[in-house]
Scaffold this motif. Structure first.
Motif, PDB file in Angstrom:
ATOM      1  N   GLY A  24       7.948  11.550  -6.011  1.00  0.00           N
ATOM      2  CA  GLY A  24       7.202  10.550  -5.258  1.00  0.00           C
ATOM      3  C   GLY A  24       7.053   9.257  -6.032  1.00  0.00           C
ATOM      4  O   GLY A  24       7.215   8.159  -5.472  1.00  0.00           O
ATOM      5  N   ASN A  25       6.754   9.348  -7.317  1.00  0.00           N
ATOM      6  CA  ASN A  25       6.633   8.139  -8.139  1.00  0.00           C
ATOM      7  C   ASN A  25       7.979   7.439  -8.290  1.00  0.00           C
ATOM      8  O   ASN A  25       8.041   6.209  -8.374  1.00  0.00           O
ATOM      9  CB  ASN A  25       6.070   8.494  -9.510  1.00  0.00           C
ATOM     10  CG  ASN A  25       4.590   8.818  -9.473  1.00  0.00           C
ATOM     11  OD1 ASN A  25       3.830   8.160  -8.776  1.00  0.00           O
ATOM     12  ND2 ASN A  25       4.173   9.833 -10.209  1.00  0.00           N
ATOM     13  N   ARG A  26       9.060   8.227  -8.325  1.00  0.00           N
ATOM     14  CA  ARG A  26      10.392   7.624  -8.427  1.00  0.00           C
ATOM     15  C   ARG A  26      10.712   6.824  -7.165  1.00  0.00           C
ATOM     16  O   ARG A  26      11.176   5.681  -7.233  1.00  0.00           O
ATOM     17  CB  ARG A  26      11.425   8.737  -8.648  1.00  0.00           C
ATOM     18  CG  ARG A  26      12.869   8.252  -8.746  1.00  0.00           C
ATOM     19  CD  ARG A  26      13.061   7.290  -9.875  1.00  0.00           C
ATOM     20  NE  ARG A  26      14.456   7.224 -10.300  1.00  0.00           N
ATOM     21  CZ  ARG A  26      14.969   6.216 -10.975  1.00  0.00           C
ATOM     22  NH1 ARG A  26      14.207   5.178 -11.281  1.00  0.00           N
ATOM     23  NH2 ARG A  26      16.233   6.225 -11.353  1.00  0.00           N
ATOM     24  N   VAL A  27      10.468   7.434  -6.002  1.00  0.00           N
ATOM     25  CA  VAL A  27      10.714   6.735  -4.740  1.00  0.00           C
ATOM     26  C   VAL A  27       9.799   5.521  -4.627  1.00  0.00           C
ATOM     27  O   VAL A  27      10.216   4.448  -4.162  1.00  0.00           O
ATOM     28  CB  VAL A  27      10.502   7.701  -3.553  1.00  0.00           C
ATOM     29  CG1 VAL A  27      10.597   6.956  -2.231  1.00  0.00           C
ATOM     30  CG2 VAL A  27      11.532   8.824  -3.590  1.00  0.00           C
ATOM     31  N   LYS A  28       8.572   5.667  -5.065  1.00  0.00           N
ATOM     32  CA  LYS A  28       7.625   4.543  -5.038  1.00  0.00           C
ATOM     33  C   LYS A  28       8.135   3.374  -5.875  1.00  0.00           C
ATOM     34  O   LYS A  28       8.061   2.219  -5.451  1.00  0.00           O
ATOM     35  CB  LYS A  28       6.263   5.017  -5.546  1.00  0.00           C
ATOM     36  CG  LYS A  28       5.207   3.924  -5.635  1.00  0.00           C
ATOM     37  CD  LYS A  28       3.899   4.494  -6.164  1.00  0.00           C
ATOM     38  CE  LYS A  28       2.859   3.409  -6.365  1.00  0.00           C
ATOM     39  NZ  LYS A  28       1.588   3.981  -6.909  1.00  0.00           N
ATOM     40  N   SER A  29       8.694   3.665  -7.058  1.00  0.00           N
ATOM     41  CA  SER A  29       9.235   2.602  -7.907  1.00  0.00           C
ATOM     42  C   SER A  29      10.412   1.901  -7.247  1.00  0.00           C
ATOM     43  O   SER A  29      10.539   0.673  -7.306  1.00  0.00           O
ATOM     44  CB  SER A  29       9.656   3.182  -9.262  1.00  0.00           C
ATOM     45  OG  SER A  29       8.554   3.711  -9.957  1.00  0.00           O
TER      46      SER A  29
ATOM     47  N   ILE B  26       0.859  -1.180   0.000  1.00  0.00           N
ATOM     48  CA  ILE B  26       0.000   0.000   0.000  1.00  0.00           C
ATOM     49  C   ILE B  26       0.896   1.230   0.000  1.00  0.00           C
ATOM     50  O   ILE B  26       1.710   1.409   0.907  1.00  0.00           O
ATOM     51  CB  ILE B  26      -0.934   0.018   1.220  1.00  0.00           C
ATOM     52  CG1 ILE B  26      -1.870  -1.194   1.203  1.00  0.00           C
ATOM     53  CG2 ILE B  26      -1.757   1.309   1.250  1.00  0.00           C
ATOM     54  CD1 ILE B  26      -2.747  -1.307   2.450  1.00  0.00           C
ATOM     55  N   PHE B  27       0.744   2.070  -1.021  1.00  0.00           N
ATOM     56  CA  PHE B  27       1.489   3.325  -1.105  1.00  0.00           C
ATOM     57  C   PHE B  27       0.485   4.472  -1.038  1.00  0.00           C
ATOM     58  O   PHE B  27      -0.458   4.517  -1.831  1.00  0.00           O
ATOM     59  CB  PHE B  27       2.297   3.404  -2.406  1.00  0.00           C
ATOM     60  CG  PHE B  27       3.495   2.505  -2.433  1.00  0.00           C
ATOM     61  CD1 PHE B  27       4.715   2.952  -1.954  1.00  0.00           C
ATOM     62  CD2 PHE B  27       3.406   1.220  -2.931  1.00  0.00           C
ATOM     63  CE1 PHE B  27       5.826   2.125  -1.974  1.00  0.00           C
ATOM     64  CE2 PHE B  27       4.508   0.385  -2.957  1.00  0.00           C
ATOM     65  CZ  PHE B  27       5.725   0.843  -2.472  1.00  0.00           C
ATOM     66  N   ASN B  28       0.700   5.375  -0.121  1.00  0.00           N
ATOM     67  CA  ASN B  28      -0.217   6.487   0.084  1.00  0.00           C
ATOM     68  C   ASN B  28       0.512   7.822  -0.078  1.00  0.00           C
ATOM     69  O   ASN B  28       1.555   8.041   0.534  1.00  0.00           O
ATOM     70  CB  ASN B  28      -0.835   6.405   1.491  1.00  0.00           C
ATOM     71  CG  ASN B  28      -1.746   7.574   1.795  1.00  0.00           C
ATOM     72  OD1 ASN B  28      -2.641   7.898   1.009  1.00  0.00           O
ATOM     73  ND2 ASN B  28      -1.531   8.218   2.922  1.00  0.00           N
ATOM     74  N   ASN B  29      -0.045   8.675  -0.930  1.00  0.00           N
ATOM     75  CA  ASN B  29       0.411  10.062  -1.041  1.00  0.00           C
ATOM     76  C   ASN B  29       1.773  10.190  -1.721  1.00  0.00           C
ATOM     77  O   ASN B  29       2.619  10.979  -1.301  1.00  0.00           O
ATOM     78  CB  ASN B  29       0.454  10.719   0.344  1.00  0.00           C
ATOM     79  CG  ASN B  29       0.083  12.181   0.292  1.00  0.00           C
ATOM     80  OD1 ASN B  29      -0.436  12.654  -0.704  1.00  0.00           O
ATOM     81  ND2 ASN B  29       0.366  12.894   1.367  1.00  0.00           N
ATOM     82  N   PHE B  30       1.981   9.430  -2.813  1.00  0.00           N
ATOM     83  CA  PHE B  30       3.177   9.573  -3.640  1.00  0.00           C
ATOM     84  C   PHE B  30       2.717  10.050  -5.019  1.00  0.00           C
ATOM     85  O   PHE B  30       2.566   9.245  -5.940  1.00  0.00           O
ATOM     86  CB  PHE B  30       3.931   8.249  -3.779  1.00  0.00           C
ATOM     87  CG  PHE B  30       4.552   7.746  -2.516  1.00  0.00           C
ATOM     88  CD1 PHE B  30       5.907   7.904  -2.282  1.00  0.00           C
ATOM     89  CD2 PHE B  30       3.795   7.093  -1.559  1.00  0.00           C
ATOM     90  CE1 PHE B  30       6.496   7.423  -1.123  1.00  0.00           C
ATOM     91  CE2 PHE B  30       4.371   6.610  -0.391  1.00  0.00           C
ATOM     92  CZ  PHE B  30       5.725   6.779  -0.168  1.00  0.00           C
TER      93      PHE B  30
ATOM     94  N   LEU C 166       7.356  14.812  -2.262  1.00  0.00           N
ATOM     95  CA  LEU C 166       6.798  13.540  -2.703  1.00  0.00           C
ATOM     96  C   LEU C 166       5.358  13.660  -3.177  1.00  0.00           C
ATOM     97  O   LEU C 166       4.796  12.703  -3.685  1.00  0.00           O
ATOM     98  CB  LEU C 166       6.889  12.500  -1.584  1.00  0.00           C
ATOM     99  CG  LEU C 166       8.289  12.203  -1.058  1.00  0.00           C
ATOM    100  CD1 LEU C 166       8.251  11.096  -0.030  1.00  0.00           C
ATOM    101  CD2 LEU C 166       9.242  11.824  -2.188  1.00  0.00           C
ATOM    102  N   THR C 167       4.756  14.831  -2.987  1.00  0.00           N
ATOM    103  CA  THR C 167       3.390  15.053  -3.454  1.00  0.00           C
ATOM    104  C   THR C 167       3.348  16.310  -4.301  1.00  0.00           C
ATOM    105  O   THR C 167       4.286  17.100  -4.334  1.00  0.00           O
ATOM    106  CB  THR C 167       2.416  15.222  -2.272  1.00  0.00           C
ATOM    107  OG1 THR C 167       2.783  16.388  -1.527  1.00  0.00           O
ATOM    108  CG2 THR C 167       2.456  14.013  -1.366  1.00  0.00           C
ATOM    109  N   ASN C 168       2.247  16.500  -4.980  1.00  0.00           N
ATOM    110  CA  ASN C 168       2.063  17.683  -5.820  1.00  0.00           C
ATOM    111  C   ASN C 168       1.410  18.833  -5.061  1.00  0.00           C
ATOM    112  O   ASN C 168       1.002  19.818  -5.680  1.00  0.00           O
ATOM    113  CB  ASN C 168       1.204  17.331  -7.049  1.00  0.00           C
ATOM    114  CG  ASN C 168       1.979  16.475  -8.035  1.00  0.00           C
ATOM    115  OD1 ASN C 168       3.170  16.679  -8.223  1.00  0.00           O
ATOM    116  ND2 ASN C 168       1.304  15.513  -8.632  1.00  0.00           N
ATOM    117  N   GLU C 169       1.250  18.710  -3.757  1.00  0.00           N
ATOM    118  CA  GLU C 169       0.579  19.758  -2.996  1.00  0.00           C
ATOM    119  C   GLU C 169       1.461  21.003  -2.890  1.00  0.00           C
ATOM    120  O   GLU C 169       2.666  20.899  -2.830  1.00  0.00           O
ATOM    121  CB  GLU C 169       0.241  19.249  -1.603  1.00  0.00           C
ATOM    122  CG  GLU C 169      -0.714  18.047  -1.637  1.00  0.00           C
ATOM    123  CD  GLU C 169      -0.982  17.515  -0.237  1.00  0.00           C
ATOM    124  OE1 GLU C 169      -0.505  18.129   0.744  1.00  0.00           O
ATOM    125  OE2 GLU C 169      -1.685  16.503  -0.125  1.00  0.00           O
TER     126      GLU C 169
END
Length: 292
Positions: free
Chosen positions: A196-201, A187-191, A289-292
């Motif tokens: 964020g997508n790079r770290v998620k990968s 489960i990945f939340n808030n990437f 890590l987010t677009n906020e």
């Protein structure tokens, strides 16, 4: 073998070096297509190249999203072959770090732990390459407290550096049973950002594809650029209508501070993909890590 590795590395660096040019061309195509579809004026910086670019649009699919990248080369076997991971520690580890390395080894299926001993980084990386290891993980400490995690993807990278904080060993969590070694659901939340997508990968591809009936769950939840890691198993209750979570540990917080496009033995000659700088603290609400 050494000459072959060097040749493959040069080919990989060359493919990576032309990505910026291809990405720029793709962005121009997307902007021009958007202007034509919406019947708007072509942006001034595209007017000189508008006709040549428009001729190439007919050769692209309508849902064309871009060319392959170095990330496709790095994880080309993801989902096809299970990752093979080696876990070790920094030099002269304390007893607590050794225990933490054992628990980290249990978090990753198909992983093994080796004692660091007097091995140098280059020796470790060469040994991993020769044994088809896909990822090398090194846990680090400060005064007996685990405070760092390095994930090096082989054979070409990337290498990600994380700070660890609030580490709780699984034996410090009350009522923990034996740890399941089933392939876990993730489960990945808030990437949501590019980083964020790079770290998620980087984190996602450490795990093989789970089976549907697996009851092991690992959660990576991002909050203000701190990634909270939690490890649970679940069981069904009330005839399968509800589920009950049981934390099995360990738990900790992670924060990425550097990503390089290379391996640990080529740090000095590798490009830095992203690094955390002190001046980034000036914007208190900035999130990476987010677009906020």
């Amino acid at each position: 073998m050494i000459r072959r590795q060097a040749r493959l590395r040069r080919e990989y660096i060359y493919r990576k070096s032309i990505e910026d040019r291809e990405r720029t061309i793709l962005e121009k195509k997307q902007r021009l297509r958007s202007a034509l579809d919406e019947n708007k004026q072509i942006p001034s910086d595209l007017q000189d190249d508008a006709i040549p670019i428009q001729k190439t649009l007919d050769w692209d699919y309508e849902d064309f999203t871009g060319n392959t990248t170095h990330i496709d080369d790095e994880y080309k076997w993801a989902g096809v072959e299970d990752p093979k991971i080696m876990v070790t520690t920094s030099r002269d580890p304390s007893s607590k770090l050794k225990q933490f390395a054992k628990e980290v080894r249990l978090l990753f299926p198909n992983s093994q732990r080796i004692n660091r001993g007097n091995y140098e980084i280059k020796q470790l990386v060469d040994a991993c390459r020769s044994n088809d290891v896909t990822d090398l993980i090194i846990v680090q400490e400060h005064r007996g407290v685990p405070d760092g995690l390095v994930i090096c993807h082989l054979p070409y990278g990337p290498t990600a550096y994380f700070n660890l904080s609030n580490v709780v060993m699984r034996h410090d969590i009350p009522d923990t049973g034996t740890m399941s070694e089933a392939y876990p659901h993730l489960i990945f939340n808030n990437f949501s950002s590019k980083l964020g997508n790079r770290v998620k990968s980087i984190l996602k591809y450490l795990y093989p594809v789970p089976k549907e009936d697996s009851r092991r769950i690992m959660t990576f939840s991002n909050d203000d650029d701190f990634i909270s890691f939690r490890h649970h198993v679940y069981k069904k209750v009330d005839g399968g209508k509800d589920i009950e979570l049981e934390e099995v540990g360990p738990r900790f917080e992670m924060k990425v501070y550097q990503i390089i496009l290379g391996t640990l033995d080529t740090v000095s000659s590798s490009d830095v993909e992203w690094v955390y700088r002190p001046y980034m603290n000036t914007a208190k609400k900035r999130k990476f890590l987010t677009n906020e």
